[in-house]
Scaffold this motif. Structure first.
Motif, PDB file in Angstrom:
ATOM      1  N   TRP A 276       0.819  -1.204   0.000  1.00 35.77           N
ATOM      2  CA  TRP A 276       0.000   0.000   0.000  1.00 35.77           C
ATOM      3  C   TRP A 276       0.862   1.266   0.000  1.00 35.77           C
ATOM      4  CZ3 TRP A 276      -4.587  -0.707   3.999  1.00 35.77           C
ATOM      5  CH2 TRP A 276      -5.516  -1.625   3.473  1.00 35.77           C
ATOM      6  N   LEU A 278       0.895   5.632   0.891  1.00 38.97           N
ATOM      7  CA  LEU A 278       0.398   6.514   1.952  1.00 38.97           C
ATOM      8  C   LEU A 278       0.576   7.972   1.574  1.00 38.97           C
ATOM      9  CD1 LEU A 278      -0.466   6.856   5.038  1.00 38.97           C
ATOM     10  CD2 LEU A 278       1.991   6.883   5.536  1.00 38.97           C
ATOM     11  N   SER A 279      -0.404   8.788   1.938  1.00 40.00           N
ATOM     12  CA  SER A 279      -0.242  10.242   1.817  1.00 40.00           C
ATOM     13  C   SER A 279      -0.827  10.898   3.070  1.00 40.00           C
ATOM     14  CB  SER A 279      -0.955  10.764   0.558  1.00 40.00           C
ATOM     15  OG  SER A 279      -2.338  10.466   0.641  1.00 40.00           O
ATOM     16  N   GLU A 342      -9.755  11.543   3.459  1.00 40.18           N
ATOM     17  CA  GLU A 342     -10.254  10.923   2.229  1.00 40.18           C
ATOM     18  C   GLU A 342      -9.829  11.742   1.017  1.00 40.18           C
ATOM     19  OE1 GLU A 342     -14.442  10.484   3.025  1.00 40.18           O
ATOM     20  OE2 GLU A 342     -14.128   8.805   4.422  1.00 40.18           O
ATOM     21  N   ARG A 345      -6.110  11.159   0.147  1.00 42.37           N
ATOM     22  CA  ARG A 345      -6.023   9.803  -0.396  1.00 42.37           C
ATOM     23  C   ARG A 345      -6.388   9.819  -1.892  1.00 42.37           C
ATOM     24  NH1 ARG A 345      -9.743   5.752  -1.022  1.00 42.37           N
ATOM     25  NH2 ARG A 345      -8.723   3.717  -1.114  1.00 42.37           N
ATOM     26  N   LYS A 346      -7.435  10.581  -2.203  1.00 44.53           N
ATOM     27  CA  LYS A 346      -7.895  10.668  -3.591  1.00 44.53           C
ATOM     28  C   LYS A 346      -6.957  11.562  -4.429  1.00 44.53           C
ATOM     29  CE  LYS A 346     -12.155  11.781  -6.041  1.00 44.53           C
ATOM     30  NZ  LYS A 346     -13.401  12.535  -5.899  1.00 44.53           N
ATOM     31  N   THR A 350      -3.451   7.469  -3.387  1.00 42.64           N
ATOM     32  CA  THR A 350      -2.785   6.465  -2.554  1.00 42.64           C
ATOM     33  C   THR A 350      -3.820   5.537  -1.914  1.00 42.64           C
ATOM     34  OG1 THR A 350      -2.855   8.010  -0.682  1.00 42.64           O
ATOM     35  CG2 THR A 350      -0.834   7.955  -1.996  1.00 42.64           C
ATOM     36  N   ASP A 351      -3.343   4.449  -1.331  1.00 43.31           N
ATOM     37  CA  ASP A 351      -4.246   3.503  -0.670  1.00 43.31           C
ATOM     38  C   ASP A 351      -4.729   4.041   0.677  1.00 43.31           C
ATOM     39  OD1 ASP A 351      -4.000   1.153  -2.550  1.00 43.31           O
ATOM     40  OD2 ASP A 351      -1.890   1.508  -2.067  1.00 43.31           O
ATOM     41  N   VAL A 352      -3.850   4.760   1.350  1.00 46.11           N
ATOM     42  CA  VAL A 352      -4.177   5.261   2.681  1.00 46.11           C
ATOM     43  C   VAL A 352      -3.938   6.771   2.741  1.00 46.11           C
ATOM     44  CG1 VAL A 352      -3.728   5.024   5.170  1.00 46.11           C
ATOM     45  CG2 VAL A 352      -3.410   3.052   3.665  1.00 46.11           C
ATOM     46  N   GLY A 353      -4.842   7.483   3.391  1.00 50.62           N
ATOM     47  CA  GLY A 353      -4.653   8.914   3.639  1.00 50.62           C
ATOM     48  C   GLY A 353      -4.812   9.192   5.129  1.00 50.62           C
ATOM     49  N   THR A 380      -8.542   4.274   4.918  1.00 49.94           N
ATOM     50  CA  THR A 380      -8.029   3.165   4.105  1.00 49.94           C
ATOM     51  C   THR A 380      -9.047   2.878   3.005  1.00 49.94           C
ATOM     52  OG1 THR A 380      -9.133   1.451   5.385  1.00 49.94           O
ATOM     53  CG2 THR A 380      -6.983   2.190   6.190  1.00 49.94           C
ATOM     54  N   THR A 384     -12.796   4.754   7.176  1.00 48.53           N
ATOM     55  CA  THR A 384     -12.154   5.953   7.704  1.00 48.53           C
ATOM     56  C   THR A 384     -12.409   6.025   9.207  1.00 48.53           C
ATOM     57  OG1 THR A 384     -12.432   7.145   5.620  1.00 48.53           O
ATOM     58  CG2 THR A 384     -12.018   8.472   7.595  1.00 48.53           C
TER      59      THR A 384
END
Lengths: 416, 416
Positions: A276, A278-279, A342, A345-346, A350-353, A380, A384
């Protein structure tokens, strides 16, 4: 442990006594000496006065086998370590030609002119063994005197560390061939020191005499340190592992890692295992979360970036937070933090924010949302989670605590 | 200065000797004691052994008027400070009812059950003056013994600082009514220690005996510290100001600030004066630049946010860096850094954009662009300046140095 090699670390400089610089040297030296089995029994800091330096050297001679002296070797007038070492050893200053060649080379390489002050850096006490400093102009020095070893190092952290790593630590190990001290650190979160102590009391009481336990509380958790002393490296490692295996069933739900693990390195390993990315969207932490994530070498494998959205405009434009939400419930709210996590993430794909938004202080608090009110969130692909933190009034501490709690929430959520 | 009040700061804990925690307490205590005119003459750290603690207390009695002891007050077994203080003073432990009420209240307020270990925290040496700790469960204690003052504080930084600020510092000031020590710090950048020393030699030699000078080199600059001792606050301030006025004409081009100024606070003041806003695009610094900018209270007045663009995708999507540029000359290049600084300025709609891109290490270096190769840039409404840095091999140091150089470039460019 009475037969272990004892060390005293002596730091010279008014600026340390007066609190004008942060001393990171002695922590580093303590770790490194411990790693090669030399036991630090005392750390002392004195000012730039000859008598204070002489006093501490005489005292250290009485309680340590090796005395490590840092600081007081710069070219300027307030640095008197070398002259005082001459007085202490009863010798004179002698120009060292190797040292002079090194200092000269240092300036030539950088195309900078040399001053008499710099040339003076090659004058050493007559009984010094010159230890070459390839990282600066102050000399490294090794003395043997009345059954003790004295080491003198510059106080600039980078020079000190390079000299210790490449020159003095190997030389110390060879000289003393010390007994072995091994440590094992168990990292816990979510339980207070006294409750942890009560829970593991029986196990602690049954520890053998050559293994000691210490509780090290810090932000967001308690670390348990086991210290074993002996002569057989493999045996000590096995014994420490056995003790960890013995205590783990009692405290497993609180243990998140061992030794040099950090929340950020553990989260990184979990992300890599899942494949995964991450951001982060940071408001009140202002970049501190990203800085901790990227302090891990290789973090670019899973961390793609972040948006520090200090202003509402940036929250709207870069993260897609609704202007309406900001206008009605404000930036420090559950709705906003959810949209930030969220949204990043968008936006960063990324997969996770993860996200922070709060009032770090000292200003900006209201009766409704006082300083220390902070929201954090982890988004994730499936869920959330948000959490409200009620922290204190100190800006630095609020930023640091928020960062730790967010990384812990991330770790928990990745664990499932 | 011989008649000034002398202090020794004693830190207790194996974890400090072994380098397992960072000691931020003694720096803070040094600063605060200096501010109220008490002169720290020694700092000592010892382990959690009764004999080592007794030794340092006896020594400190001989060289200090006030002894400040931190650490060793937690509820668990490795903490032995109180018992050892009893031995040292020749008294017994007595349950203190006020302390017990405070500890009980602490747990009640948090709705947490109390253990016998916690109740034991209210047992104090019989000669202790109990000093209420409203920030934790360990007691503050004040002792007077053979003409000396002893203060015992918990080692948790937040508790220690709160107790010192609100209880002990006022009490110390009242007790000793100390002479005045005043400091003035001149912050310089762009000149080495020895060149600075040669340049100001005549001025330095003419300093009166009650004013001392020290050189404090650090990342990216040298700080000059003037220390004046006397009895007349206003006179000392005037004398220090006169000395600064005397040296300034000789070194004006290197001086960027005074005292507690930082590059980030100075840049912030300059931005506010111009009515300008600031944003950052960070690659290799990973958030450290933003974290330093936002460590300044009130920075939201000019700092709107940043994009930490660790991946190329984020550089393209969020900052508008050309995919072509990244493919041909790479992320660590003058073209890219220029596009990052100008891109974040545009994307976040600010007057100034700053940027970092480089190879922090330990991996990612190439023969062409080794670890430590870093570009930085500052884009204002009228001009974009770029600079190539050639740093070392250590990740932490590279991140820290890049941040400092970028903030200095920002300061220079704002200055015109």
């Amino acid at each position: 442990m009475s037969n272990s090699i004892r060390a005293e670390v002596v730091t010279i400089g008014d600026e340390i006594l007066f609190g004008q610089i942060t001393d990171t040297n002695t922590q580093w030296i303590g770790t490194e000496l411990t790693n090669i089995g030399i036991r630090v029994v005392r750390k002392s800091s004195v000012g730039d006065q000859a008598q204070a330096i002489l006093d501490v050297l005489h005292e250290a001679h009485g309680r340590a086998d090796v005395i490590i002296i840092t600081g007081g070797l710069g070219p300027t007038k307030d640095d008197i370590t070398k002259k005082t070492l001459c007085d202490y050893f009863g010798v004179g200053l002698v120009r060292n030609e190797t040292a002079l060649a090194v200092v000269t080379g240092f300036f030539e390489k950088r195309g900078r002119p040399m001053t008499d002050l710099n040339r003076g850096q090659a004058d050493l006490p007559a009984n010094a063994v010159y230890i070459q400093n390839d990282w600066g102009t102050a000399p490294g020095m090794w003395f043997e005197h009345e059954g003790r070893v004295y080491i003198s190092l510059p106080g600039v952290p980078f020079e000190m560390k390079s000299l210790m790593t490449h020159r003095f630590l190997p030389k110390l190990h060879e000289h003393f061939n010390p007994p072995i001290i091994k440590h094992k650190m168990i990292l816990t979160a979510g339980i207070g020191e006294s409750f942890l102590a009560e829970r593991i009391e029986d196990w602690e009481d049954a520890l053998p005499p050559h293994i000691r336990l210490a509780y090290l509380p810090s932000f967001g958790g308690v670390r348990l340190r086991l210290t074993a002393t002996g002569t057989d490296d493999a045996l000590l490692t096995r014994e420490l592992d056995q003790q960890v295996a013995g205590v783990l069933p009692i405290i497993a739900q609180y243990v998140y890692g061992y030794d040099d693990d950090t929340l950020e390195s553990i989260a990184g390993r979990m992300l890599k295992a899942k494949g995964w990315t991450l951001s982060a969207a940071e408001s009140c932490t202002g970049g501190a979360v990203s800085a901790r994530l990227t302090s891990v070498p290789g973090s670019s494998a899973y961390f793609t970036g972040s948006v520090v959205s200090y202003s509402n405009d940036v929250k709207i434009a870069q993260l897609g937070v609704s202007a309406d939400t900001l206008a009605t419930v404000g930036a420090v709210s559950e709705d906003t933090i959810r949209q930030m996590a969220e949204g990043v993430r968008k936006a960063l794909n990324t997969d996770v924010g993860i996200a922070t938004s709060g009032i770090a202080g000292p200003d900006g608090g209201t009766p409704d949302k006082p300083v220390g009110t902070v929201w954090i969130a982890v988004a994730t692909p499936t869920e959330t989670r948000t959490r409200l933190l009620t922290l204190g009034q100190y800006r630095d501490q609020n930023i640091q605590l928020t960062t730790t709690y967010l990384l812990n929430l991330l770790r928990e959520q990745l664990a499932g």
